[in-house]
Design a protein around this motif. Structure first.
Motif, PDB file in Angstrom:
ATOM      1  N   ASN A  78     -16.391 -32.115 -71.518  1.00 22.10           N
ATOM      2  CA  ASN A  78     -17.734 -32.515 -71.460  1.00 22.10           C
ATOM      3  C   ASN A  78     -17.488 -34.004 -70.924  1.00 22.10           C
ATOM      4  O   ASN A  78     -17.978 -35.515 -72.107  1.00 22.10           O
ATOM      5  CB  ASN A  78     -17.723 -33.163 -72.882  1.00 22.10           C
ATOM      6  CG  ASN A  78     -19.393 -32.810 -73.217  1.00 22.10           C
ATOM      7  OD1 ASN A  78     -19.789 -33.012 -72.515  1.00 22.10           O
ATOM      8  ND2 ASN A  78     -19.300 -33.545 -74.174  1.00 22.10           N
ATOM      9  N   PRO A  79     -17.402 -34.457 -69.911  1.00 23.51           N
ATOM     10  CA  PRO A  79     -17.536 -35.844 -69.552  1.00 23.51           C
ATOM     11  C   PRO A  79     -18.243 -37.090 -69.960  1.00 23.51           C
ATOM     12  O   PRO A  79     -19.916 -35.926 -69.155  1.00 23.51           O
ATOM     13  CB  PRO A  79     -16.766 -36.050 -68.426  1.00 23.51           C
ATOM     14  CG  PRO A  79     -17.295 -34.715 -67.424  1.00 23.51           C
ATOM     15  CD  PRO A  79     -17.692 -33.817 -68.534  1.00 23.51           C
ATOM     16  N   ILE A  80     -18.752 -38.509 -69.455  1.00 21.12           N
ATOM     17  CA  ILE A  80     -19.915 -39.076 -69.217  1.00 21.12           C
ATOM     18  C   ILE A  80     -19.498 -39.568 -67.935  1.00 21.12           C
ATOM     19  O   ILE A  80     -18.641 -39.706 -67.128  1.00 21.12           O
ATOM     20  CB  ILE A  80     -20.426 -40.357 -69.972  1.00 21.12           C
ATOM     21  CG1 ILE A  80     -19.532 -39.895 -71.408  1.00 21.12           C
ATOM     22  CG2 ILE A  80     -20.916 -41.398 -69.872  1.00 21.12           C
ATOM     23  CD1 ILE A  80     -18.958 -40.320 -72.329  1.00 21.12           C
ATOM     24  N   HIS A  81     -20.984 -39.540 -67.027  1.00 20.06           N
ATOM     25  CA  HIS A  81     -20.875 -39.941 -65.952  1.00 20.06           C
ATOM     26  C   HIS A  81     -21.213 -41.204 -65.653  1.00 20.06           C
ATOM     27  O   HIS A  81     -22.715 -41.459 -66.000  1.00 20.06           O
ATOM     28  CB  HIS A  81     -21.326 -38.680 -65.073  1.00 20.06           C
ATOM     29  CG  HIS A  81     -21.412 -36.990 -64.691  1.00 20.06           C
ATOM     30  ND1 HIS A  81     -20.822 -36.664 -64.657  1.00 20.06           N
ATOM     31  CD2 HIS A  81     -21.644 -36.001 -65.775  1.00 20.06           C
ATOM     32  CE1 HIS A  81     -20.077 -35.331 -64.440  1.00 20.06           C
ATOM     33  NE2 HIS A  81     -21.146 -35.390 -65.532  1.00 20.06           N
ATOM     34  N   PHE A  82     -20.559 -41.658 -64.512  1.00 18.78           N
ATOM     35  CA  PHE A  82     -21.451 -43.515 -64.566  1.00 18.78           C
ATOM     36  C   PHE A  82     -21.450 -43.002 -63.036  1.00 18.78           C
ATOM     37  O   PHE A  82     -20.673 -42.975 -62.187  1.00 18.78           O
ATOM     38  CB  PHE A  82     -20.153 -44.288 -65.039  1.00 18.78           C
ATOM     39  CG  PHE A  82     -20.002 -44.389 -66.428  1.00 18.78           C
ATOM     40  CD1 PHE A  82     -20.829 -45.245 -66.981  1.00 18.78           C
ATOM     41  CD2 PHE A  82     -19.437 -43.708 -67.291  1.00 18.78           C
ATOM     42  CE1 PHE A  82     -20.463 -45.549 -68.422  1.00 18.78           C
ATOM     43  CE2 PHE A  82     -19.491 -43.373 -68.659  1.00 18.78           C
ATOM     44  CZ  PHE A  82     -20.067 -44.501 -68.435  1.00 18.78           C
ATOM     45  N   MET A  83     -22.930 -43.283 -62.649  1.00 14.28           N
ATOM     46  CA  MET A  83     -23.071 -43.392 -60.683  1.00 14.28           C
ATOM     47  C   MET A  83     -23.692 -44.193 -61.033  1.00 14.28           C
ATOM     48  O   MET A  83     -24.047 -45.186 -61.310  1.00 14.28           O
ATOM     49  CB  MET A  83     -23.814 -41.485 -61.370  1.00 14.28           C
ATOM     50  CG  MET A  83     -23.199 -40.814 -61.715  1.00 14.28           C
ATOM     51  SD  MET A  83     -24.549 -39.108 -61.286  1.00 14.28           S
ATOM     52  CE  MET A  83     -23.648 -38.251 -62.076  1.00 14.28           C
ATOM     53  N   TYR A  84     -23.299 -44.754 -58.865  1.00  8.09           N
ATOM     54  CA  TYR A  84     -24.609 -45.635 -58.450  1.00  8.09           C
ATOM     55  C   TYR A  84     -24.399 -44.777 -57.029  1.00  8.09           C
ATOM     56  O   TYR A  84     -23.599 -44.805 -56.445  1.00  8.09           O
ATOM     57  CB  TYR A  84     -23.001 -46.526 -58.140  1.00  8.09           C
ATOM     58  CG  TYR A  84     -23.304 -47.717 -57.868  1.00  8.09           C
ATOM     59  CD1 TYR A  84     -24.163 -48.558 -58.439  1.00  8.09           C
ATOM     60  CD2 TYR A  84     -23.279 -47.933 -55.716  1.00  8.09           C
ATOM     61  CE1 TYR A  84     -25.214 -50.021 -57.783  1.00  8.09           C
ATOM     62  CE2 TYR A  84     -23.078 -49.252 -55.630  1.00  8.09           C
ATOM     63  CZ  TYR A  84     -24.642 -50.004 -56.203  1.00  8.09           C
ATOM     64  OH  TYR A  84     -25.154 -51.009 -55.358  1.00  8.09           O
ATOM     65  N   CYS A  85     -25.312 -45.484 -56.726  1.00  6.81           N
ATOM     66  CA  CYS A  85     -26.150 -44.834 -55.070  1.00  6.81           C
ATOM     67  C   CYS A  85     -26.327 -46.151 -54.671  1.00  6.81           C
ATOM     68  O   CYS A  85     -26.935 -47.052 -54.453  1.00  6.81           O
ATOM     69  CB  CYS A  85     -27.324 -44.279 -55.638  1.00  6.81           C
ATOM     70  SG  CYS A  85     -28.217 -43.951 -53.987  1.00  6.81           S
ATOM     71  N   ALA A  86     -25.199 -46.353 -52.975  1.00  5.93           N
ATOM     72  CA  ALA A  86     -24.576 -47.440 -51.972  1.00  5.93           C
ATOM     73  C   ALA A  86     -25.717 -47.256 -51.515  1.00  5.93           C
ATOM     74  O   ALA A  86     -26.110 -47.674 -50.629  1.00  5.93           O
ATOM     75  CB  ALA A  86     -23.748 -47.447 -51.887  1.00  5.93           C
ATOM     76  N   LYS A  87     -25.712 -45.619 -51.178  1.00  7.03           N
ATOM     77  CA  LYS A  87     -27.072 -45.845 -49.746  1.00  7.03           C
ATOM     78  C   LYS A  87     -28.137 -44.304 -49.851  1.00  7.03           C
ATOM     79  O   LYS A  87     -27.000 -43.921 -50.957  1.00  7.03           O
ATOM     80  CB  LYS A  87     -26.068 -45.676 -48.224  1.00  7.03           C
ATOM     81  CG  LYS A  87     -26.942 -45.652 -46.760  1.00  7.03           C
ATOM     82  CD  LYS A  87     -25.728 -45.598 -45.667  1.00  7.03           C
ATOM     83  CE  LYS A  87     -26.531 -45.350 -44.911  1.00  7.03           C
ATOM     84  NZ  LYS A  87     -25.554 -45.785 -43.856  1.00  7.03           N
ATOM     85  N   GLY A  88     -29.096 -44.829 -49.815  1.00  2.00           N
ATOM     86  CA  GLY A  88     -29.832 -43.576 -49.367  1.00  2.00           C
ATOM     87  C   GLY A  88     -30.305 -43.356 -50.695  1.00  2.00           C
ATOM     88  O   GLY A  88     -30.503 -44.211 -51.521  1.00  2.00           O
ATOM     89  N   LYS A  89     -30.541 -42.218 -51.536  1.00  2.00           N
ATOM     90  CA  LYS A  89     -30.884 -41.817 -52.779  1.00  2.00           C
ATOM     91  C   LYS A  89     -31.316 -40.183 -52.791  1.00  2.00           C
ATOM     92  O   LYS A  89     -30.495 -39.791 -52.254  1.00  2.00           O
ATOM     93  CB  LYS A  89     -32.988 -42.640 -53.343  1.00  2.00           C
ATOM     94  CG  LYS A  89     -33.420 -41.276 -52.532  1.00  2.00           C
ATOM     95  CD  LYS A  89     -34.657 -41.390 -52.818  1.00  2.00           C
ATOM     96  CE  LYS A  89     -35.766 -40.894 -52.163  1.00  2.00           C
ATOM     97  NZ  LYS A  89     -37.043 -40.826 -51.760  1.00  2.00           N
ATOM     98  N   ILE A  90     -30.232 -39.758 -54.666  1.00  4.44           N
ATOM     99  CA  ILE A  90     -30.251 -39.292 -54.816  1.00  4.44           C
ATOM    100  C   ILE A  90     -31.111 -38.650 -56.212  1.00  4.44           C
ATOM    101  O   ILE A  90     -31.498 -39.029 -56.947  1.00  4.44           O
ATOM    102  CB  ILE A  90     -29.400 -38.625 -55.616  1.00  4.44           C
ATOM    103  CG1 ILE A  90     -28.644 -39.484 -56.652  1.00  4.44           C
ATOM    104  CG2 ILE A  90     -27.776 -38.776 -54.028  1.00  4.44           C
ATOM    105  CD1 ILE A  90     -26.913 -39.167 -57.072  1.00  4.44           C
ATOM    106  N   ALA A  91     -31.229 -37.615 -57.005  1.00  2.00           N
ATOM    107  CA  ALA A  91     -31.881 -37.148 -57.910  1.00  2.00           C
ATOM    108  C   ALA A  91     -30.988 -36.488 -59.040  1.00  2.00           C
ATOM    109  O   ALA A  91     -29.953 -35.380 -58.323  1.00  2.00           O
ATOM    110  CB  ALA A  91     -32.933 -36.330 -57.490  1.00  2.00           C
TER     111      ALA A  91
END
Length: 343
Positions: A78-91
């Motif tokens: 059950n991890p916590i997700h720390f995300m970062y987008c450096a290029k483009g985009k995601i959903a």
């Protein structure tokens, strides 16, 4: 639509499953994996590494050839997700819910849920995306040291669902400093233990920056790492294009700051991370490139070109031109026919 399921927190299992789904060449170091792809499904790389602190880091630098879902389902950890987008985009979404949260370039996101929910990432066809995902395990059995207990307790308190909710979702303001740390990761050339320790240090710093970003965003103020909003990023891009269109103007930071509405510090930060140059370096580079184009396409002499691009010293122009093109402007002009013939 292609679907990739990740149902393990074991880094080896994750990459073996991804290679089975996507193909490609899998290279590994101790607890570090690189999946290199160039086929009908995707092109680019997926990298990953795990640490004893029960933190795993994955980076997608990739273009999928069809719409693709990456579904993370790890009920035992059950991890916590720390995300970062450096290029483009995601959903992002939880499971198959209709609501999607978009992470644009330079934007952070933090997502967690109870074990019944999946974390799903949507990659659009033919869009080059570069994102990082720091996964922090929060289960009791993951904690083996006092400092890990403290980290876990802080993250549980801040980023796990509360008040009967099943999910926690946060998308932050725009931050260029985290992109800089991703560049630092890619620049590591050491091997073995030194490489692992350097990678761990940078990943922990990225995690700290995302936590700080959330804290400061909650206070609705500029964070300590100098994050830029989307409007500020757009202003810097517009300003850079203005400089490129009008290199002859005598620029200074005060003028550029007034024109953009941004502080000199914001300008320097933005130009460094968008163009890997200081403001002054960017202006100088634009002038040299413009001059080189004018030498090839006009009948102006070198002195006329120097003044046309906003410089006043021919000797200084010759110096920076030679640094860029390894020859003097006069030599370049006199030998255009020869250079074209041998190109």
């Amino acid at each position: 639509m292609k679907t990739i399921n990740i149902d393990s927190n074991n880094i080896t299992n994750i990459f073996n499953e991804m290679q089975q789904d996507l193909g490609g060449s899998l290279k590994s170091r101790p607890q570090e994996y690189h999946l290199i792809l160039d086929n009908d499904l995707a092109s680019g790389t997926i990298t990953g590494v795990c640490f004893k602190s029960h933190i795993c880091f994955m980076q997608y630098d990739i273009t999928f050839k069809e719409d693709t879902l990456v579904i993370n389902n790890m009920p035992s950890t059950n991890p916590i997700h720390f995300m970062y987008c450096a290029k483009g985009k995601i959903a992002h979404s939880f499971g198959n819910e209709e609501k999607q949260r978009v992470l644009n370039q330079f934007q952070t996101g933090i997502f967690s849920s109870d074990p019944s929910k999946e974390t799903t990432l949507f990659f659009k066809k033919d869009e080059h995306v570069k994102i990082s995902n720091i996964m922090v395990t929060t289960t009791e059995e993951a904690s083996t040291e006092d400092n890990i207990d403290k980290l876990r307790n802080q993250l549980l308190k801040t980023f796990m669902p509360k008040n009967g909710e099943q999910t926690f979702a946060y998308t932050g303001s725009y931050n260029l400093k985290i992109a800089e740390q991703m560049h630092q990761l890619e620049a590591i050339t050491q091997k073995g233990l030194v490489r692992h320790l350097l990678t761990q240090g940078i990943v922990h710093l990225m995690l700290a920056m995302e936590i700080q970003q959330h804290k400061e965003d909650q206070k609705n103020s500029k964070n300590n790492f100098g994050s830029l909003t989307k409007d500020e990023v757009d202003n810097i891009r517009e300003l850079a294009e203005f400089v490129r269109n009008y290199p002859e103007i005598q620029y200074n930071l005060k003028y550029l700051s007034s024109k953009s509405g941004l502080s000199p510090a914001k300008l320097q930060e933005g130009f460094k991370l968008l163009y890997n140059r200081t403001v002054t370096d960017y202006i100088r580079n634009v002038r040299v490139e413009t001059a080189e184009h004018m030498i090839k396409t006009t009948d102006l002499n070198i002195s006329e070109i120097v003044y046309s691009v906003g410089l006043t010293s021919r000797s200084y122009f010759s110096k920076i031109f030679k640094e860029r093109y390894n020859c003097s402007p006069k030599y370049y002009q006199d030998n255009q026919n020869t250079l074209v013939a041998t190109a």
